[in-house]
Scaffold this active site. Structure first.
Site, PDB file in Angstrom:
ATOM      1  N   HIS A 261       0.915  -1.311  -0.637  1.00  0.00           N
ATOM      2  CA  HIS A 261      -0.055   0.076  -0.109  1.00  0.00           C
ATOM      3  C   HIS A 261       0.965   1.426   0.164  1.00  0.00           C
ATOM      4  O   HIS A 261       0.774   2.099  -0.864  1.00  0.00           O
ATOM      5  CB  HIS A 261      -0.908  -0.020   0.874  1.00  0.00           C
ATOM      6  CG  HIS A 261      -1.839   1.134   1.297  1.00  0.00           C
ATOM      7  ND1 HIS A 261      -1.414   2.043   1.985  1.00  0.00           N
ATOM      8  CD2 HIS A 261      -3.006   1.460   0.356  1.00  0.00           C
ATOM      9  CE1 HIS A 261      -2.618   3.068   1.387  1.00  0.00           C
ATOM     10  NE2 HIS A 261      -3.400   2.672   1.228  1.00  0.00           N
ATOM     11  N   ARG A 264       2.683   1.794  -3.752  1.00  0.00           N
ATOM     12  CA  ARG A 264       1.623   1.760  -4.637  1.00  0.00           C
ATOM     13  C   ARG A 264       1.922   3.519  -4.385  1.00  0.00           C
ATOM     14  O   ARG A 264       0.925   3.793  -5.841  1.00  0.00           O
ATOM     15  CB  ARG A 264       0.795   0.766  -4.562  1.00  0.00           C
ATOM     16  CG  ARG A 264       0.606  -0.491  -4.785  1.00  0.00           C
ATOM     17  CD  ARG A 264      -0.458  -1.096  -4.775  1.00  0.00           C
ATOM     18  NE  ARG A 264      -0.413  -2.629  -5.862  1.00  0.00           N
ATOM     19  CZ  ARG A 264      -0.811  -3.648  -5.690  1.00  0.00           C
ATOM     20  NH1 ARG A 264      -2.106  -3.669  -4.637  1.00  0.00           N
ATOM     21  NH2 ARG A 264      -0.570  -5.080  -6.223  1.00  0.00           N
ATOM     22  N   ARG A 371       3.669 -22.719 -18.370  1.00  0.00           N
ATOM     23  CA  ARG A 371       3.962 -22.031 -19.983  1.00  0.00           C
ATOM     24  C   ARG A 371       5.984 -21.206 -19.460  1.00  0.00           C
ATOM     25  O   ARG A 371       5.796 -20.793 -20.767  1.00  0.00           O
ATOM     26  CB  ARG A 371       3.330 -20.245 -19.395  1.00  0.00           C
ATOM     27  CG  ARG A 371       1.444 -20.713 -18.909  1.00  0.00           C
ATOM     28  CD  ARG A 371       0.924 -19.850 -18.611  1.00  0.00           C
ATOM     29  NE  ARG A 371      -0.753 -20.053 -18.319  1.00  0.00           N
ATOM     30  CZ  ARG A 371      -1.585 -20.101 -19.481  1.00  0.00           C
ATOM     31  NH1 ARG A 371      -0.782 -19.946 -20.748  1.00  0.00           N
ATOM     32  NH2 ARG A 371      -2.457 -20.532 -19.509  1.00  0.00           N
ATOM     33  N   ASN A 372       6.095 -21.553 -18.799  1.00  0.00           N
ATOM     34  CA  ASN A 372       7.679 -20.731 -19.145  1.00  0.00           C
ATOM     35  C   ASN A 372       8.518 -21.693 -19.932  1.00  0.00           C
ATOM     36  O   ASN A 372       9.048 -21.558 -20.840  1.00  0.00           O
ATOM     37  CB  ASN A 372       8.241 -20.938 -17.490  1.00  0.00           C
ATOM     38  CG  ASN A 372       8.492 -19.775 -16.711  1.00  0.00           C
ATOM     39  OD1 ASN A 372       8.386 -18.782 -17.329  1.00  0.00           O
ATOM     40  ND2 ASN A 372       8.667 -20.215 -15.751  1.00  0.00           N
ATOM     41  N   ALA A 373       8.063 -22.970 -20.157  1.00  0.00           N
ATOM     42  CA  ALA A 373       8.562 -23.924 -21.214  1.00  0.00           C
ATOM     43  C   ALA A 373       7.698 -23.929 -22.518  1.00  0.00           C
ATOM     44  O   ALA A 373       8.668 -23.778 -23.482  1.00  0.00           O
ATOM     45  CB  ALA A 373       8.470 -25.538 -21.051  1.00  0.00           C
ATOM     46  N   GLY A 432       8.726 -16.263  -9.800  1.00  0.00           N
ATOM     47  CA  GLY A 432       7.686 -17.497 -10.459  1.00  0.00           C
ATOM     48  C   GLY A 432       8.281 -18.435 -10.375  1.00  0.00           C
ATOM     49  O   GLY A 432       7.284 -18.986 -10.390  1.00  0.00           O
TER      50      GLY A 432
END
Length: 469
Positions: A261, A264, A371-373, A432
């Site tokens: 908070h 940002r 998804r990385n692969a 990730g």
């Protein structure tokens, strides 16, 4: 009177030990009252029969004056033995002994006595001749003395009767050490089994609670604080530890929320200022770089918040889920996405098993890896799942550039960026794989990186499965 409840482990063990010793001691002390081989008082019925036999002898030989002829006639007279009220069926069932006042045996010259040694031992063990005693020697019970008058003189009368009764249970036990050991074991074994059961219950509860914590379920169990004092104290300490861990996780999430908070707000102002500057001055490489880094910082903060939120939820929202419902749709979607970018993704059949998990966290972990692969692989990605004992093994491989061997362990660190081209243009935050590794570890699993047989990166996951019902 109510006895206090023994709650100490050592107290229960000592109580059972001393109770067993007490039973053995009582058996030893009471043995003297049941063992006929020890000198004891003659029971009243036997004493009456002893006096009756004495009176019959006195009456039968009242007119005789020679003690030797009396004794010889006494042992030779079968008719007299048949007239005895306690006759037991044979000449060898009993023997009669006459002694003087000093205990010297008066014998007949033509008679051999079979129990003379036993009689002499019996006589020496009697302290007071005024009180008749009895004692068992082998198979014969000796009783006496009682005064008897024969041939005008005073003598002592002893009787030896064949003893056909079996020895009592206690005598058999103490005469046979192995039987005594067996009896002691029969008495103590149920108590020890009860003690083992009573001790194993809180131990099992503590074990199950530890297994729940190992699975990431930080829940307090009031049952842990029951049982013996040692286990109840350990259970109370365990619950305090679980509560402390829960509080630590909550404080961590609150801290990250507060930090996000606070960060940002200036990021929002920085973005607005960058937009105003671009309006006034037009786009420039410097302002574009500021905008890119601002967006990257915003993405880092979002990822950190997601990681913290999923960690808390994974502790409190566990459920049993089949593997197909977790990953089948995900793999089908990513297979379609790979085809759209000209790559091939293949996956094996998913085992028909279940695991205890927080579904969004595990789905996100596998999605991130796949998804990385797809992103880094050149044309081919393989996902295989295999059931090994009570674990699921998941292998995700690609044919991309891979990761240098000396960096395989470091890629799971937060914000780590690989030095090769695999990550040089990804624009990622470096969180990730860290989020994935944290998710797997929270589910008591492991993840490792290695070189794929396809030429790129291999990521292998092992997760414990729910036991088959």
């Amino acid at each position: 009177m109510r006895f206090p409840k023994i709650t100490s482990l050592y107290g229960r063990i000592f109580a059972i030990f001393w109770f067993t010793m007490f039973l053995v001691l009582m058996a030893v002390l009471s043995l003297q009252y049941f063992d006929p081989r020890k000198v004891s008082d003659v029971p009243e019925p036997h004493y009456d029969r002893l006096l009756s036999a004495r009176d019959k002898i006195q009456s039968h030989f009242a007119g005789h004056t020679d003690i030797q002829s009396i004794i010889a006639d006494l042992y030779r007279s079968a008719s007299f033995q048949e007239r005895r009220g306690d006759h037991r069926g044979g000449d060898n069932d009993f023997e009669i002994f006459i002694t003087d006042q000093d205990g010297n045996l008066i014998t007949a010259h033509d008679k051999r006595y079979s129990n003379v040694r036993a009689l002499r031992n019996f006589v020496t063990n009697i302290d007071n001749t005024d009180t008749p005693k009895q004692r068992l020697y082998g198979k014969f019970m000796f009783a006496g003395p009682v005064p008897i008058r024969l041939a005008g003189n005073d003598y002592l009368f002893y009787l030896s009767v064949k003893w056909n009764r079996p020895p009592s249970f206690l005598i058999q036990l103490f005469d046979h050490p192995f039987q005594l050991l067996l009896a002691t074991m029969l008495i103590s074994t149920p108590l020890l089994l009860w003690l083992a059961w009573a001790l194993s219950q809180p131990a099992r509860r503590l074990e199950k609670a530890a297994q729940r914590v190992a699975r990431g379920e930080f829940s307090i169990d009031p049952e842990l604080e029951k049982g013996t004092s040692e286990f109840s104290q350990a259970g109370a300490s365990f619950n305090q530890m679980v509560e402390a861990v829960n509080q630590m996780i909550l404080r961590q999430q609150r801290l990250l929320s507060d930090i996000s908070h606070e960060l940002r707000s200036p990021l929002t102002r920085l973005g607005m200022a960058n937009s105003l500057a671009q309006r006034k001055q037009g786009k420039s490489p410097e302002l574009t770089r500021i905008e890119t880094e601002t967006q990257r910082l915003e993405a880092m903060i979002s990822n950190l918040l997601d990681l913290s939120r999923m960690q808390v939820d994974s502790h409190n929202k566990r459920e049993i889920q089949p593997l197909q419902s977790l990953w089948e749709t995900l793999l089908q979607d990513t297979q379609y996405e790979a085809e759209q970018v000209g790559k091939q993704l293949s996956f094996s059949d998913i085992p028909n098993r279940s695991l205890s998990c927080y579904p969004p966290l595990l789905m996100s972990a596998l999605e991130n890896i796949v998804r990385n692969a797809i992103y880094y692989g050149h044309s081919r990605i393989e996902v295989s799942m295999k059931e090994i004992a009570d674990q699921i093994s998941i292998r995700v491989e690609d044919d991309g550039e891979g990761v240098p061997e000396d960096e395989l362990e470091a890629i799971f660190r937060p914000f780590y960026r690989v030095s090769t081209a695999r990550d040089s243009h990804s624009g990622g935050t470096g969180l990730g794989l860290s989020i994935t590794e944290s998710a797997i570890r929270q589910h008591s699993g492991t993840i490792r990186a290695g070189k794929s047989s396809l030429g790129g990166l291999l990521l292998e996951i092992h997760l414990p499965l729910q036991a088959k019902s």
